[in-house]
Design an enzyme around this catalytic site. Structure first.
Site, short mmCIF file in Angstrom:
data_model
loop_
_atom_site.label_atom_id
_atom_site.label_comp_id
_atom_site.label_asym_id
_atom_site.label_seq_id
_atom_site.Cartn_x
_atom_site.Cartn_y
_atom_site.Cartn_z
N HIS A 1 -2.34 -19.36 18.52
CA HIS A 1 -2.50 -18.35 17.45
C HIS A 1 -1.77 -17.08 17.91
CE1 HIS A 1 -4.72 -15.35 15.04
NE2 HIS A 1 -5.11 -16.34 14.27
N ASP B 1 -8.99 -19.68 24.67
CA ASP B 1 -9.29 -19.08 23.36
C ASP B 1 -10.15 -20.10 22.62
OD1 ASP B 1 -9.26 -18.59 20.67
OD2 ASP B 1 -7.10 -18.25 20.52
N GLN C 1 -11.75 -21.59 17.74
CA GLN C 1 -11.94 -22.76 16.87
C GLN C 1 -12.76 -23.85 17.55
OE1 GLN C 1 -11.15 -22.77 13.78
NE2 GLN C 1 -9.81 -21.00 13.69
N LYS D 1 -16.42 -16.89 13.00
CA LYS D 1 -16.07 -18.31 12.85
C LYS D 1 -17.23 -19.21 13.27
CE LYS D 1 -11.22 -17.33 13.71
NZ LYS D 1 -10.50 -17.45 12.45
N CYS E 1 -1.07 -17.92 11.19
CA CYS E 1 -0.89 -17.06 12.37
C CYS E 1 -0.36 -17.85 13.55
CB CYS E 1 -2.18 -16.34 12.75
SG CYS E 1 -2.75 -15.22 11.48
C1 PLP Z 1 -7.38 -20.16 17.64
C2 PLP Z 1 -7.60 -18.74 17.19
N1 PLP Z 1 -7.49 -17.75 18.07
C3 PLP Z 1 -7.69 -16.48 17.72
C4 PLP Z 1 -8.01 -16.12 16.45
C5 PLP Z 1 -8.23 -14.69 16.11
O1 PLP Z 1 -9.56 -14.48 15.82
P1 PLP Z 1 -10.05 -13.05 15.28
O2 PLP Z 1 -9.16 -12.72 14.13
O3 PLP Z 1 -11.46 -13.30 14.86
O4 PLP Z 1 -9.93 -12.09 16.39
C6 PLP Z 1 -8.12 -17.12 15.48
C7 PLP Z 1 -8.41 -16.77 14.08
O5 PLP Z 1 -8.05 -17.46 13.17
C8 PLP Z 1 -7.93 -18.45 15.87
O6 PLP Z 1 -8.04 -19.45 14.98
#
Ligand code: PLP
Length: 416
Positions: free
Chosen positions: A133, A210, A213, A236, A374
């Site tokens: 992401h 990270d 998900q 999430k 993203c």
């Molecule tokens: C794999 C992953 N990392 C990071 C993020 C960023 O999360 P946040 O926007 O809640 O900081 C997302 C959000 O879609 C994501 O799917």
């Protein structure tokens, strides 16, 4: 454990009863019952979470760690109880290893700006993967630019699985950190993160995962994974927006300088010198999102009551059903066909632009995400500009998948 073994072990979820806990799912959209298939973007919130936040504001609202009065004591207790719930949820060794932040993005930026800025020197390398992401790309890119370091990118195969030999080869003597997703948001791939942590640790390189998900779908045990940092977002995980978690191993967090300066992160301040608070407060400058932390705690309670094994079994069944159903549609191409997947289905449909797919589905009451998710570098690797993505949670049913398939038939009618 395989999904089949899991299913045999746990009682199935009573999804109809569960859905009653989610008031937002009861509505109609464009005159059709809402079919929410966008939980990877943000999940819906059970009434227990909404009530916990309302209760805090109705009964306990006060600042934390500051007052001697009763409300402040109650607020502090609830905020710290939420931290303990997070600790238990991801099986961290200590509550002080749990830092409350705004979300995954802020957690990763915190590590880049503290751990990264103090450790990374010109000529060093950070390793990520092609599936990240943007929030696990850009902070490292900014750091590398500032430090004259290089960002290395581990490749994947055409199914969306990391090529582990190549990833391992990219961990070299100059690698300062490996940072990768636990589950890909765009493709749903569940990465073999434990093996990757072992590979990195053999070379004494720390690993950030990270988990944005992963936590809604899998039981996460940061000690069993062996990772050094783990980041996720409350929203999430059926909790509120504005709150997230950075887990870091004590030894690393102790060594890292603070990021933001302000109230609560200090031990003493004079104009000559400031000394910093102990963990985790050193990283929590200013009034935190108290209501958010309490809401996240309530979400963790909710998910834990359902049980992540039961959730994983239910979602796996839905994923298998959805995969088979979508494959029957002529012209539909699933993007991301890894062996190990969470309940995320990215797809292309003939020549129809994903944005048009999303718009027609919306008219049918079906919410999916369309675009680059993203993950623009991943889209480039796949040779596409965008995909449509249906992402499922434990409150989804087979009927929701069937509504998606019927919606896609409509898309085909419209676009011939
Ligand atoms: C794999 C992953 N990392 C990071 C993020 C960023 O999360 P946040 O926007 O809640 O900081 C997302 C959000 O879609 C994501 O799917």
């Amino acid at each position: 454990m395989t999904a089949e073994a899991l299913r045999a072990r746990v009682a199935p979820l009573d999804v109809e009863r569960i859905r009653k806990d989610f008031p937002v799912l009861e509505q109609e959209v464009h005159g059709k019952p809402l079919v929410y298939l966008d939980s990877a973007a943000t999940s819906q919130k059970p009434r227990a979470v909404i009530d916990a936040i309302a209760r805090y504001y109705l009964e306990d609202n006060a600042n934390v760690h500051r007052g001697v009065h009763l409300l402040s004591e109650r607020a502090t207790h609830a905020y710290e109880a939420a931290r303990e719930k997070v600790r238990r949820f991801i099986h961290a060794a200590h509550a002080h290893e749990i830092v409350f932040v705004r979300g995954t993005t802020e957690a990763i930026n915190l590590v880049a700006q503290t751990y990264g800025r103090t450790r990374v020197r010109p000529g060093d390398e950070n390793l990520i993967t092609v599936m990240e992401h943007h929030s696990n790309i850009v902070p490292w890119q900014m750091l590398c630019e500032e430090k004259g370091a290089t960002l290395r990118v581990a490749p994947m195969d055409d199914d969306g699985q990391l090529i582990l030999d190549e990833l391992e080869r990219l961990i070299g003597p100059r690698t300062k950190l490996v940072a990768l997703g636990h589950v890909s948001n765009a493709l749903g791939t569940i990465h073999p993160v434990r093996r990757i942590v072992e590979m990195a640790h053999r070379r004494k390189v720390p690993v950030l995962l990270d988990g944005a998900q992963a936590v809604p779908h899998l039981a996460v045990d940061v000690q069993a994974l062996g990772c050094d940092f783990y980041a996720f977002s409350g929203h999430k995980l059926f909790g509120p927006t504005g709150i997230g978690v950075l887990y870091g191993r004590s030894e690393l967090l102790e060594e890292m300088p603070p990021w933001q300066g302000g109230g609560d992160m200090i031990s003493s301040v004079t104009f000559e010198k400031t000394t910093y608070n102990k963990l985790p407060y050193k990283f929590e400058a200013g009034t935190p999102d108290i209501a958010g932390a309490i809401g996240l705690g309530a979400a963790i309670d909710y998910v834990s009551r359902l049980g992540l094994e039961a959730i994983a079994a239910h979602e796996h069944e839905l994923l298998v059903h959805a995969t088979e159903a979508l494959r029957q549609l002529p012209g539909l191409r699933l993007v991301g066909t890894a062996k190990e997947k969470a309940s995320v289905l990215s797809f292309l449909f003939g020549d129809v632009h994903p944005h048009d797919i999303g718009t027609i589905l919306d008219r049918e009451g079906i919410a999916v995400r369309t675009g680059h998710h993203c993950a623009q570098p991943l889209m480039q690797r796949l040779g596409v500009a965008a995909t449509a993505r249906a992402s499922l949670a434990f409150y989804n049913r087979r009927e929701d998948v069937d509504a998606l398939v019927a919606g896609l038939h409509k898309v085909r009618e419209v676009f011939g």
